[in-house]
Design an enzyme around this catalytic site. Structure first.
Site, PDB file in Angstrom:
ATOM      1  N   GLU A 149      55.590  12.761  73.197  1.00 12.99           N
ATOM      2  CA  GLU A 149      56.415  13.629  72.352  1.00 12.99           C
ATOM      3  C   GLU A 149      55.647  14.860  71.895  1.00 12.99           C
ATOM      4  O   GLU A 149      56.224  15.863  71.519  1.00 12.99           O
ATOM      5  CB  GLU A 149      56.973  12.850  71.151  1.00 12.99           C
ATOM      6  N   ARG A 171      45.441  -1.986  72.426  1.00 16.01           N
ATOM      7  CA  ARG A 171      45.954  -3.250  71.865  1.00 16.01           C
ATOM      8  C   ARG A 171      46.614  -4.126  72.912  1.00 16.01           C
ATOM      9  O   ARG A 171      46.654  -5.348  72.761  1.00 16.01           O
ATOM     10  CB  ARG A 171      46.915  -2.963  70.706  1.00 16.01           C
TER      11      ARG A 171
END
Length: 173
Positions: free
Chosen positions: A98, A61
């Protein structure tokens, strides 16, 4: 055009991609020609006097805003992609997510030394991805003038990973 409330052009989707996450969906902003133009113009206005040579944007994006900003600023455009997607000799950086690790790559000849670079991505969350991009640009001796985002999720404190850089976010949640 500055009076468009860009936050209202972004759809919020609860519990996506998992329970407890509020996903900020920019596809609604992108499909609204007035909101998209306002977002690109607002970002370009912020950097129009910075004499940016190259806009570097992050897959995928980030490419949408990076390409549009490069055009508006009269700058070149350089994509940073996931490992194995670029066809030429690359520099790479692996960084922590993460849930694991990821690797980003840039063409070795994409950044000329001492050129003024604007890094662009759609979203600043934890800051890990753009920090990795900044590390790639530093490897190539580029000069990072600023880092720009459409959206910043302030609670995730991604800006802290980007200390030492001029960071600008158009929309903050």
């Amino acid at each position: 055009m500055k009076n468009i409330d860009l936050k209202n052009s972004i759809r919020s989707i609860p519990d996506f991609p998992k329970q407890g996450i509020l996903f900020r969906d920019i596809t609604t902003l992108l499909s609204d020609k007035k909101a998209f133009k306002c977002a690109v113009d607002s970002l370009a206005d912020k950097f129009k006097n910075k004499k940016i040579d190259t806009v570097v944007a992050v897959e995928a994006r980030g490419f949408i805003f990076g390409g549009a900003l490069a055009h508006k600023l009269g700058a070149g455009f350089v994509p940073v992609r996931k490992k194995g997607k670029l066809p030429w000799k690359t520099e790479s950086v692996t960084y922590d997510l993460e849930y694991g690790k990821d690797t980003l790559e840039i063409h070795r000849d994409a950044i000329a030394a001492d050129k003024k670079i604007l890094i662009v991505d759609d979203l600043l969350a934890t800051g890990g991805t753009v920090k990795a991009v900044a590390d790639l640009i530093k490897q190539l001796k580029g000069k990072i003038s600023a880092i720009a985002f459409l959206i910043e999720l302030k609670d995730l404190k991604g800006k802290e990973k980007l200390k030492g850089y001029s960071v600008y976010s158009l929309i903050k949640y």
